[in-house]
Design a protein around this motif. Structure first.
Motif, short mmCIF file in Angstrom:
data_model
loop_
_atom_site.label_atom_id
_atom_site.label_comp_id
_atom_site.label_asym_id
_atom_site.label_seq_id
_atom_site.Cartn_x
_atom_site.Cartn_y
_atom_site.Cartn_z
N ARG A 23 -4.74 23.46 -47.20
CA ARG A 23 -4.73 22.77 -45.85
C ARG A 23 -3.71 23.17 -45.13
NH1 ARG A 23 -1.28 18.28 -45.09
NH2 ARG A 23 -1.99 17.31 -43.03
N VAL A 24 -3.98 23.40 -43.69
CA VAL A 24 -2.95 23.69 -42.76
C VAL A 24 -3.03 23.02 -41.71
CG1 VAL A 24 -4.45 25.35 -41.50
CG2 VAL A 24 -1.94 25.72 -41.53
N ALA A 25 -1.83 22.29 -41.14
CA ALA A 25 -1.66 21.42 -40.00
C ALA A 25 -0.59 21.75 -39.25
CB ALA A 25 -1.68 20.09 -40.60
N SER A 26 -0.68 21.33 -37.91
CA SER A 26 0.39 21.67 -37.18
C SER A 26 1.32 20.40 -36.94
CB SER A 26 -0.34 22.01 -35.46
OG SER A 26 -0.97 20.53 -35.36
N ASP A 27 2.48 20.45 -36.63
CA ASP A 27 3.40 19.29 -36.81
C ASP A 27 3.09 18.36 -35.76
OD1 ASP A 27 3.99 20.78 -34.18
OD2 ASP A 27 6.05 20.27 -34.25
N ASP A 28 2.09 18.31 -34.65
CA ASP A 28 1.59 17.56 -33.66
C ASP A 28 0.37 16.74 -33.84
OD1 ASP A 28 -0.16 19.30 -32.96
OD2 ASP A 28 0.40 19.69 -30.83
N GLY A 29 -0.08 17.21 -35.01
CA GLY A 29 -1.25 16.73 -35.52
C GLY A 29 -2.75 17.05 -35.13
N LYS A 30 -2.47 17.86 -33.89
CA LYS A 30 -3.81 18.32 -33.35
C LYS A 30 -4.59 19.36 -34.11
CE LYS A 30 -1.83 17.77 -28.68
NZ LYS A 30 -1.33 18.36 -27.62
N LEU A 31 -3.97 19.84 -35.09
CA LEU A 31 -4.95 20.91 -35.96
C LEU A 31 -4.47 20.53 -37.27
CD1 LEU A 31 -6.44 23.59 -36.35
CD2 LEU A 31 -4.08 24.47 -36.85
N ASP A 32 -5.46 19.92 -38.07
CA ASP A 32 -5.42 19.74 -39.34
C ASP A 32 -6.79 20.25 -40.13
OD1 ASP A 32 -4.95 18.40 -41.80
OD2 ASP A 32 -4.32 16.54 -41.26
N VAL A 33 -6.77 21.30 -40.69
CA VAL A 33 -8.00 21.79 -41.47
C VAL A 33 -7.67 22.30 -42.95
CG1 VAL A 33 -8.84 22.47 -39.19
CG2 VAL A 33 -7.37 24.21 -40.41
N VAL A 34 -9.04 22.11 -43.50
CA VAL A 34 -8.98 22.66 -45.08
C VAL A 34 -9.05 24.05 -44.80
CG1 VAL A 34 -10.33 22.55 -46.97
CG2 VAL A 34 -9.78 20.47 -45.82
N VAL A 35 -8.39 24.72 -45.71
CA VAL A 35 -8.62 26.41 -45.93
C VAL A 35 -9.06 26.69 -47.15
CG1 VAL A 35 -6.96 27.09 -43.74
CG2 VAL A 35 -6.20 26.64 -46.24
N ASN A 36 -10.08 27.45 -47.30
CA ASN A 36 -10.65 27.97 -48.53
C ASN A 36 -10.96 29.36 -48.10
OD1 ASN A 36 -12.26 24.86 -48.45
ND2 ASN A 36 -10.73 25.61 -50.25
N PRO A 37 -10.65 30.18 -49.37
CA PRO A 37 -11.35 31.63 -49.23
C PRO A 37 -12.74 31.62 -48.94
CG PRO A 37 -9.86 31.49 -51.29
CD PRO A 37 -10.22 29.92 -50.68
N PRO A 38 -13.08 32.66 -48.25
CA PRO A 38 -14.75 32.82 -48.08
C PRO A 38 -15.43 32.99 -49.36
CG PRO A 38 -13.57 34.76 -47.05
CD PRO A 38 -12.51 33.61 -47.50
N LYS A 39 -16.79 32.89 -49.48
CA LYS A 39 -17.58 33.31 -50.37
C LYS A 39 -17.20 34.96 -50.89
CE LYS A 39 -20.81 29.93 -50.27
NZ LYS A 39 -22.25 29.26 -50.24
#
Length: 142
Positions: A23-39
């Motif tokens: 997961r990667v997230a910005s300190d202000d909470g505007k970006l919060d996404v799951v990250v996974n390697p592509p297939k």
């Protein structure tokens, strides 16, 4: 090439957990996404990945630089689109590297003007400054 000095007016902060498979997230909470390697890299592909995030940032930044240049040149870039393609692969030394292709469409100007604006935007864009001399960046005008 000397290191560029910058009078910083804004600093983005993001934190990753579990690297490319977390997961990667910005300190202000505007970006919060799951990250996974592509297939293509043996991952699930369920989330986004660093290359997509880089492509999103570079395309938005380049579009902004294009707008700055257009204002200086009194050119109409309304309806323009910037697409960034970021590739990742192995380097000859066994590490990993990136490539970038920036494809720009500017429907309101002729081809020569579009090419000139894109070249000038490439000189203005902070992402272009950061990558210059480090990775291959190909510019195309559609």
């Amino acid at each position: 090439m000397p290191i560029q000095t910058v009078d910083v007016v804004y600093t983005a902060v993001a934190t990753a957990e579990n690297g490319r498979d977390g997961r990667v997230a910005s300190d202000d909470g505007k970006l919060d996404v799951v990250v996974n390697p592509p297939k293509e890299q043996g991952g699930s592909g369920a989330g986004t990945n660093p290359e997509q995030l880089f492509a999103a940032g570079y395309s938005a930044c380049f579009q902004g630089a294009l707008s700055v240049v257009a204002r200086r040149e009194n050119a109409d870039v309304s309806g323009s689109r910037v697409t960034a393609k970021v590739g990742i692969g192995k380097t000859p030394d066994g590490g990993f590297g990136l490539t970038v292709e920036i494809a720009v469409s500017i429907p309101q100007v002729d081809a020569a003007t579009a090419q000139d604006l894109v070249e000038k935007a490439h000189q203005v864009c902070p992402y272009s400054h950061a990558t210059r001399g480090n990775i291959e960046v190909k510019l195309t005008v559609a």
